[in-house]
Write an enzyme that holds these catalytic residues in place. Structure first.
Site, PDB file in Angstrom:
ATOM      1  N   GLU A 271       0.733  -1.157  -0.107  1.00 26.74           N
ATOM      2  CA  GLU A 271      -0.087  -0.242   0.114  1.00 26.74           C
ATOM      3  C   GLU A 271       1.048   1.204   0.086  1.00 26.74           C
ATOM      4  O   GLU A 271       0.808   2.029   0.893  1.00 26.74           O
ATOM      5  CB  GLU A 271      -0.832  -0.045   1.122  1.00 26.74           C
ATOM      6  CG  GLU A 271      -1.850  -1.209   1.599  1.00 26.74           C
ATOM      7  CD  GLU A 271      -2.172  -1.244   2.990  1.00 26.74           C
ATOM      8  OE1 GLU A 271      -1.920  -0.443   3.894  1.00 26.74           O
ATOM      9  OE2 GLU A 271      -2.940  -2.346   3.240  1.00 26.74           O
ATOM     10  N   ARG A 274       3.299   7.491  -0.004  1.00 24.70           N
ATOM     11  CA  ARG A 274       4.276   8.553  -0.044  1.00 24.70           C
ATOM     12  C   ARG A 274       5.314   8.489  -1.293  1.00 24.70           C
ATOM     13  O   ARG A 274       5.373   9.320  -1.862  1.00 24.70           O
ATOM     14  CB  ARG A 274       5.106   8.716   1.479  1.00 24.70           C
ATOM     15  CG  ARG A 274       6.217   9.554   1.380  1.00 24.70           C
ATOM     16  CD  ARG A 274       7.070   9.129   2.622  1.00 24.70           C
ATOM     17  NE  ARG A 274       6.355   9.221   3.781  1.00 24.70           N
ATOM     18  CZ  ARG A 274       6.186  10.302   4.452  1.00 24.70           C
ATOM     19  NH1 ARG A 274       6.332  11.466   4.116  1.00 24.70           N
ATOM     20  NH2 ARG A 274       5.462  10.279   5.730  1.00 24.70           N
ATOM     21  N   CYS A 340      -1.868  35.045  10.271  1.00 26.77           N
ATOM     22  CA  CYS A 340      -1.294  35.791  11.174  1.00 26.77           C
ATOM     23  C   CYS A 340      -1.003  35.360  12.458  1.00 26.77           C
ATOM     24  O   CYS A 340      -0.466  35.622  13.546  1.00 26.77           O
ATOM     25  CB  CYS A 340      -2.681  36.476  11.595  1.00 26.77           C
ATOM     26  SG  CYS A 340      -3.260  37.465  10.266  1.00 26.77           S
ATOM     27  N   ASP A 341      -0.646  33.808  12.333  1.00 28.63           N
ATOM     28  CA  ASP A 341      -0.239  32.808  13.274  1.00 28.63           C
ATOM     29  C   ASP A 341       1.214  33.080  13.295  1.00 28.63           C
ATOM     30  O   ASP A 341       1.858  32.803  12.232  1.00 28.63           O
ATOM     31  CB  ASP A 341      -0.614  31.609  13.122  1.00 28.63           C
ATOM     32  CG  ASP A 341      -0.351  30.893  14.531  1.00 28.63           C
ATOM     33  OD1 ASP A 341       0.451  31.330  15.424  1.00 28.63           O
ATOM     34  OD2 ASP A 341      -1.185  29.714  14.771  1.00 28.63           O
TER      35      ASP A 341
END
Ligand SMILES: *Cc1c(COP(=O)(O)O)cnc(C)c1O
Length: 400
Positions: A271, A274, A340-341
């Site tokens: 499976e 990536r 904005c973090d």
């Protein structure tokens, strides 16, 4: 359900888009001029090449592409064209392969913990092979027992995997005989075993140990009258990032040897997610603005760790990132995302040319667990996914 990133018309346009890697600066500037920024380019030539390379490294193993790291229609279509198989884990993934016209016989459903509705969705599509790892989950198949065949997922812990997938799922190897006996009592047919040792495993040692342990379990089960005929060795095959992974042929050689020593009469599955998708993705983002703070240049992009770079948080990945414009003159810089973090920083130890608003920054090897885990925090939209090289190039005409 994951929505196709492009409308049908846009997708048709993208289908004809051929772009030879490595992409040139004019190529990428033209794409951004036409489609906007940020983009995540998905190169279907690379998807097909990765699938074929892994298939050559694991002959006799049916590779089921796990949709999770990059659930894109173009990827499914590219793999369908070359006879690929698919590993599904959600209703949205079932919908995606269905919309691509994939044969359900080429699909397995491997989520160990499901609602009845998830099982029904997959059954309605035509999937027959499912995964379970405990008594409750086996019980969920009783009402569907005439139509399903089950793989028992066994846990083997890989201490060195970047993402350990045997912590959350899988039964102890010692539990297998009891679960086989229970399944028989319930009338649910178990046809084999599966495992997933973890993602981005640096060495094949854990795969090899898991294959060997499954061989022992299968031999014992057969001796006890359970005819197990499938072994699914999961995913975890490593991709290159800032650091190169072990070449896949070298990674798979000891796994091949372990598979060759298994009892005979087994269908072998894997499976991979990536390995197939990671190198196929290229992030193209634009500088929105810049500021000089404490002697260091900050460049703010229109994509960041809440977007395509989310894999830096969820997947612990570090992608190769560079400015599209080459220059010998570089400044110490911080590359930041658009929200904005304050944690939305892609890299605070990077050297870049003195970029201006509108210039492009490129992240490579960004096909797996990037846009798939991105959100739209701050109401900032995810990168548009643009498939290139959707169709295989026509073979060159034979010289006459
Ligand atoms: C995530 C996942 C995969 C893919 O794993 P990779 O490490 O990306 O190859 C395969 N199978 C299952 C069940 C998964 O959850």
């Amino acid at each position: 359900m994951p929505k196709p990133a492009l409308s049908f018309r846009q997708r048709d346009a993208a289908q004809s888009l051929r772009l030879a890697a490595p992409y040139t600066r004019p190529d990428l500037e033209a794409l951004v001029a036409r489609h906007g920024s940020p983009l995540l380019l998905v190169d279907c030539d690379v998807i097909r090449a990765q699938y074929r390379r892994l298939a050559a490294a694991l002959p006799g193993v049916d590779l089921h592409y796990a949709l999770k790291p990059l659930p894109e229609l173009a990827v499914v279509q590219a793999l369908k064209q070359i006879g690929g198989y698919f590993d599904l884990a959600s209703g949205g993934e079932v919908e995606l392969v269905r919309s691509a016209g994939v044969d359900p016989d080429r699909c397995i459903h491997t989520h160990p913990i499901k609602r009845d509705a998830d099982i029904r969705d997959a059954l309605r599509f035509g999937v027959r092979i499912f995964v379970a790892d405990n008594a409750d989950e086996l019980g969920k198949f009783v009402r569907h027992r005439k139509r399903v065949r089950i793989l028992l997922r066994v846990a083997f812990r890989a201490a060195d995997a970047v993402c350990d997938l045997s912590r959350k799922f899988g039964c102890d190897p010692e539990a297998v005989p009891g679960l086989l006996a229970l399944a028989r009592t319930l009338g649910v047919e178990v046809v084999g075993l599966s495992f997933h040792v973890g993602s981005q495993t640096p060495t094949p040692a854990m795969h090899v140990r898991a294959v060997e342990a499954c061989g022992t379990l299968i031999t014992a089960a057969r001796a006890a009258g359970f005819n197990l005929s499938v072994l699914d060795i999961g995913g975890g095959f490593p991709a290159d990032y800032r650091e190169a992974a072990m070449p896949i042929e070298e990674f798979c050689a000891p796994i091949r040897a372990a598979l060759a020593a298994l009892p005979s009469g087994l269908r072998l599955l894997a499976e991979p997610g990536r390995y197939i998708s990671a190198p196929a993705g290229t992030c193209v983002a634009s500088v929105v603005g810049r500021a000089l703070r404490d002697g260091r240049w900050w460049f703010y992009l229109d994509d960041g760790v809440y977007g395509s770079f989310s894999g830096q948080v969820y997947d612990h990945a570090r992608y190769p990132v560079s400015a599209l414009r080459e220059s010998d003159q570089r400044v110490p810089a911080v590359l930041a995302g658009p929200t904005c973090d304050s944690i939305d920083v892609i890299d605070d130890q990077i050297e870049l040319p003195l970029l201006e608003a509108g210039e492009l920054v490129v992240g490579r090897h960004m096909g797996a667990y990037t846009s798939a885990c991105a959100g739209d925090f701050n109401f900032i939209a995810r990168a548009r996914v643009l498939a290139v090289n959707a169709l295989e190039p026509c073979p060159a005409p034979e010289p006459t």
